[in-house]
Motif scaffolding. Structure first.
Motif, short mmCIF file in Angstrom:
data_model
loop_
_atom_site.label_atom_id
_atom_site.label_comp_id
_atom_site.label_asym_id
_atom_site.label_seq_id
_atom_site.Cartn_x
_atom_site.Cartn_y
_atom_site.Cartn_z
N VAL A 1 -27.77 26.55 16.46
CA VAL A 1 -28.01 26.26 15.46
C VAL A 1 -27.92 25.14 15.00
CG1 VAL A 1 -28.36 26.40 13.26
CG2 VAL A 1 -28.94 28.55 14.81
N ALA A 2 -28.66 23.91 15.14
CA ALA A 2 -27.75 22.19 15.31
C ALA A 2 -27.62 22.27 13.32
CB ALA A 2 -28.72 20.88 15.35
N GLY A 3 -27.88 23.15 12.41
CA GLY A 3 -27.55 22.52 10.82
C GLY A 3 -26.88 20.95 10.44
N GLY A 4 -27.76 20.06 11.05
CA GLY A 4 -28.21 19.26 10.82
C GLY A 4 -26.49 18.14 11.14
N LEU A 5 -25.98 19.10 12.34
CA LEU A 5 -24.05 17.88 12.77
C LEU A 5 -25.48 17.65 14.62
CD1 LEU A 5 -21.95 20.33 12.18
CD2 LEU A 5 -22.39 18.68 11.21
N ALA A 6 -24.34 16.76 15.34
CA ALA A 6 -25.30 15.86 16.08
C ALA A 6 -24.76 17.19 17.29
CB ALA A 6 -23.34 14.66 15.91
N SER A 7 -25.60 16.26 18.11
CA SER A 7 -25.54 16.97 19.39
C SER A 7 -25.54 15.90 20.90
CB SER A 7 -26.38 18.23 20.06
OG SER A 7 -27.63 17.56 20.01
N GLY A 8 -24.84 16.08 21.96
CA GLY A 8 -24.78 14.77 23.34
C GLY A 8 -23.83 15.07 23.82
N LYS A 9 -23.34 13.83 24.24
CA LYS A 9 -22.59 13.87 25.27
C LYS A 9 -21.25 12.33 25.13
CE LYS A 9 -24.62 15.93 29.02
NZ LYS A 9 -25.08 16.06 30.19
N ILE A 10 -20.19 12.77 25.30
CA ILE A 10 -19.33 11.12 25.01
C ILE A 10 -18.24 11.60 26.41
CG2 ILE A 10 -18.01 11.96 23.25
CD1 ILE A 10 -18.59 9.35 22.04
N LYS A 11 -17.47 10.28 26.76
CA LYS A 11 -16.20 10.05 27.47
C LYS A 11 -15.11 9.50 27.43
CE LYS A 11 -17.57 8.00 31.42
NZ LYS A 11 -18.25 7.76 32.49
N VAL A 12 -14.08 9.59 28.08
CA VAL A 12 -13.06 8.76 27.72
C VAL A 12 -12.94 8.68 29.40
CG1 VAL A 12 -10.56 7.91 26.45
CG2 VAL A 12 -13.02 8.98 25.45
N THR A 13 -12.41 7.73 30.16
CA THR A 13 -12.11 7.35 30.84
C THR A 13 -10.80 6.02 31.34
OG1 THR A 13 -14.24 8.40 32.26
CG2 THR A 13 -12.87 6.43 33.21
N ASP A 14 -9.93 6.36 31.02
CA ASP A 14 -9.01 5.81 31.33
C ASP A 14 -8.20 5.97 32.66
OD1 ASP A 14 -7.01 2.95 31.18
OD2 ASP A 14 -6.68 3.75 29.37
N TRP A 15 -8.38 5.18 33.98
CA TRP A 15 -6.95 5.49 34.80
C TRP A 15 -6.62 5.20 34.86
CZ3 TRP A 15 -8.69 10.12 36.50
CH2 TRP A 15 -10.16 10.29 36.98
N PHE A 16 -5.85 3.95 34.13
CA PHE A 16 -4.40 2.94 33.89
C PHE A 16 -4.31 3.07 32.70
CE2 PHE A 16 -2.46 -0.57 35.01
CZ PHE A 16 -0.96 -0.14 35.72
N GLN A 17 -2.99 4.27 32.47
CA GLN A 17 -2.12 3.93 32.13
C GLN A 17 -0.81 3.78 32.28
OE1 GLN A 17 -2.92 7.35 28.50
NE2 GLN A 17 -4.64 7.32 30.06
N PRO A 18 -0.27 2.43 31.55
CA PRO A 18 0.91 2.17 32.94
C PRO A 18 2.46 2.87 31.66
CG PRO A 18 0.65 0.68 31.91
CD PRO A 18 -0.68 1.76 31.31
N HIS A 19 3.80 3.13 32.61
CA HIS A 19 4.70 4.00 32.15
C HIS A 19 5.98 2.55 32.95
CE1 HIS A 19 3.04 7.39 29.60
NE2 HIS A 19 2.18 6.55 30.36
N ALA A 20 7.13 2.36 31.67
CA ALA A 20 8.11 1.63 32.71
C ALA A 20 9.11 1.95 31.98
CB ALA A 20 7.37 0.14 32.81
N GLY A 21 11.06 2.33 32.42
CA GLY A 21 11.44 2.09 31.59
C GLY A 21 12.94 2.07 32.53
#
Length: 761
Positions: free
Chosen positions: A481-501
């Motif tokens: 039951v949509a009720g006025g709210l959103a449907s669909g698809k979305i994504k986040v892709t980030d294959w390189f998040q560096p860490h150093a210490g």
């Protein structure tokens, strides 16, 4: 309870007297300084290339029984924890932030199992208090920066909280604890350990908790039943580990307040759960005035609210949160000291929940009542697997790991009829059935794939950590039951998040550490938060919505000499693509949010902590944090009109000063602790025109340990908010507005006392 308070303070006096008395033959061994040479309140992360501290089970055990493990860590630098009950376990009001990052920007795990983002309407996990009882927590590890690279989390912009369960005890035995205290609090905890077969073989434990307490104001109760179990099976160079948890929580809510309401109605104002006829009258008046948008329900009620009501939102009849969870895992892990080490664990999580409000905005059908029950309903079915493999190769130690999760989440907004104007025929702490209307109903799916690579290089006194993590998170929304709210698809892709210490030992007992971490936050799938919590037109207009990200820099030193252990550190964080979801109207109305990127936040600060073993069983601990978190941009709408003048303003719920300290004593027979917690002013509007004042809260513990014929007993007394400070605790329960007062505050619990008897069998 006044008598109990007197006894508690008298006990503290006797404790101090006993500690400083001349030692006799029975106490010399216990009170000698050497007996406590290794006692630590907080374990400061020596050798770590980032800011990290650890708390053990012994520290949590001295808090009031049932205290949330999240409240236990509030003493650590930069940790801001708030709650509206004495245990910090009431979920609607439970909030934690670190260095200005709120809890949905922090990572949470239990034995590596991802717990999601710890929001109230949790869409991808569960609160730690439902996953494990505080008595079964073995250790809590807090990383104030962006956290460990191998954490199973895609939202840890500002830190990671890792919880670890206790292993089975070596000997067979049972533990029985019983607590009684303020507001008719009754808590019963029992745990049975099988012991380890042949001293080093398989072992297991199982525990059960029943807890029930009245609200400290208003009418209602907060009730929990919980089971935890763990089994460990050694098999040569590896061990198999399995866990299972079941939780059934039913909590009546406290009323959200504004500063104006507190001034006009007082801090003890709450929902009117004991007076249904008054709630019906208020709803009738609101309908007659046109305040709810509902038709006139009883013209004879007139248009004047009964004293002291000024609006229909001053109080509702009732509200509650219901959550039922199953959480299980099974895995295998090698000896961490092995040349090649590895682990692999699978897990599942099943949740059914409802959040209830008796709403005057939607009448029951047929004119039976001007009130109905509005629910937000949650059903989670999560399954996942994670693991790692690594080994030492010369001067470097290489580890690679991965995590996969499939989360099927269903969320709905429904309404249930009340069939009487004279008395409610539905109970707020029951799961509701047979709705008369469904506003919206969605199936959401989130698939997460994450991996990391980390290399630890050792060059004598210098240790360098290098690595990165990456993930692909795909979200979908499918309406029933949509009720006025959103449907669909979305994504986040980030294959390189560096860490150093790095961590560099400059002298025995002294080291420098520093690091850089880059983290991206994935979107969540929900009708109440994230990209889908808006209209279809709003979602379609998001376009290429950028995910939030942070760059964190840290530099500090750790010191250990004799009885002193301490740290001093500084940090700078650049938080980019801040997502702001703005809602309109009272929280009970449930209007769709408007989500947009609104710029960046810059945070910098210093953290200091120190612990001293004072001898004769005494220890002292203190921490101080200074944080400056400010918005760097004003907020404009899609056509360029100014919405909020936020540039240069302080981040909401981000106090500049936190000062915590405690003095403890641990002897052979007596123990005790008194702690203080200062927090400076906090803003609850983005333009900083509304704030709550700073406050200082004290808690205390005294206890005695007895050994009677080989049976160990312990009697422990706890006082929370020892000096009965009146203050606003949680802010933002209904979100934050741009400016002006808002019904989004919780009043802190008053002075309360509890006594616990612990018996080991």
């Amino acid at each position: 309870m006044r008598i109990f308070a007197a006894c508690l303070l008298a006990g503290a006096s006797l404790l101090a007297t006993a500690a400083y008395a001349a030692p006799d033959a029975d106490t010399t061994a216990a009170d000698a300084p050497a007996a406590h040479e290794n006692t630590e309140i907080v374990v400061i992360g020596r050798g770590e290339s980032r800011q990290v501290q650890r708390l053990g089970n012994e520290d949590i055990a001295e808090l009031a029984a049932g205290t949330s493990p999240l409240k236990a860590i509030e003493k650590l630098p930069s940790v801001n924890f708030q709650g509206a009950d004495p245990f910090g376990a009431y979920e609607w009001a439970e909030r934690i932030s670190i260095r200005g990052f709120n809890q949905n920007q922090l990572g949470f795990t239990l034995d590596g199992i991802p717990l999601g983002d710890a929001t109230y309407g949790n869409v991808n996990g569960l609160h730690i208090s439902r996953a494990i009882t505080s008595e079964n927590v073995g250790e809590v590890r807090v990383s104030q920066g962006a956290g460990s690279i191998g954490t199973q989390a895609t939202n840890n912009l500002g830190g990671t909280l890792e919880f670890f369960s206790r292993d089975p005890e070596a000997e067979m035995g049972a533990q029985l604890n019983a607590t009684y205290g303020s507001d008719h609090t009754v808590r019963l905890y029992g745990r049975f350990d099988t012991g380890l077969v042949n001293g080093d073989g398989p072992g297991a434990w199982v525990s059960y908790v029943h807890s029930n307490m009245d609200k400290w104001k208003g009418v209602g109760e907060q009730r929990t039943d919980q089971v935890n179990a763990k089994a460990v099976i050694p098999a040569g160079p590896v061990r198999f580990v399995g866990t299972i948890a079941w939780s059934d929580r039913h909590e009546n809510d406290y009323q959200d307040m504004s500063l104006g309401m507190i001034k006009r109605l007082g801090s003890d104002w709450d929902n009117i759960s004991g007076d249904y006829k008054l709630a019906v009258l208020v709803a009738d008046v609101a309908n007659n005035r046109g305040d709810t948008g509902a038709p006139v329900s009883n013209a004879a009620a007139g248009t004047v609210y009964p004293t002291p009501f000024a609006t229909v939102d001053d109080a509702y009849f009732d509200a509650a949160g219901l959550r039922r969870d199953w959480l299980g895992s099974f895995g295998v892990e090698s000896d961490k000291g092995a040349t090649i080490h590895y682990s692999l664990k699978g897990y599942f999580h099943d949740n059914h929940g409802q959040g209830l409000w008796y709403t005057p905005y939607v009448p029951s059908p047929g004119g039976t009542s001007p009130i109905s029950i509005r629910t937000t309903e949650y059903d989670i079915d999560r399954k996942g697997v994670f693991g790692d493999i690594g080994g030492s190769f010369g001067f470097n130690e290489l580890t690679v790991g991965a995590w996969y999760e499939n989360n099927d989440f269903r969320q709905a907004r429904r309404f249930y009829a009340l069939n009487s104007r004279g008395a409610p025929d539905r109970f707020s702490l029951d799961f509701q059935e047979n709705p008369f209307a469904t506003q919206w109903d969605f199936r959401y799916n989130t698939k997460t794939v994450q991996y990391y690579v980390e290399d630890k290089l050792t060059f004598g006194d210098l240790v360098v950590n290098l690595g990165w993590k990456g993930f692909d998170v795909r979200n979908s929304a499918d309406p029933i039951v949509a009720g006025g709210l959103a449907s669909g698809k979305i994504k986040v892709t980030d294959w390189f998040q560096p860490h150093a210490g790095f961590a560099y030992t400059i002298a025995p007992g002294a080291e420098l550490f520093g690091g850089f971490t880059q983290v991206t936050r994935a979107f969540v799938s929900s009708a109440t938060t994230g990209p889908f919590a808006t209209t279809q037109a709003g979602f379609d207009a998001l376009g290429n919505l950028k995910p939030e990200s942070s760059d964190t820099y840290e530099l500090g030193g750790r010191f250990r000499r004799g009885p002193f252990n301490g740290l001093l550190a500084g940090y700078y964080a650049d938080f980019q693509n801040r997502l702001l979801a703005q809602t309109t109207g009272a929280g009970i109305v449930g209007n769709p949010a408007i989500l947009q990127n609104v710029g960046s936040v810059r945070s910098w600060g210093i953290e200091a902590a120190g612990e001293a073993r004072l001898g004769y069983g005494f220890t002292a601990y203190a921490s101080y944090s200074y944080n400056d978190s400010t918005y760097r941009d004003d907020v404009f709408n899609s056509v360029g009109a100014l919405i909020a003048h936020t540039k240069g303003k302080t981040v909401v719920d981000a106090p500049k000063h936190l000062l915590k300290g405690e003095l403890g004593y641990e002897g052979e027979r007596f123990f005790g602790r008194v702690g203080g917690n200062y927090m400076s002013k906090r803003y609850f509007t983005y333009e900083n025109d509304q704030s709550v004042a700073g406050r200082v809260i004290f808690d205390a513990t005294v206890g005695v340990k007895l050994d009677l014929g080989g049976r160990k007993f312990e009697l422990q007394g706890n006082a929370t908010n020892l000096f009965d400070k009146h203050y606003v605790s949680t802010i933002g329960t209904n979100g934050f507005g741009n400016k002006g007062d808002n019904q989004t505050l919780m009043v802190g619990a008053p002075q309360q006392f509890f006594i616990t008897l612990k018996a080991g069998i």
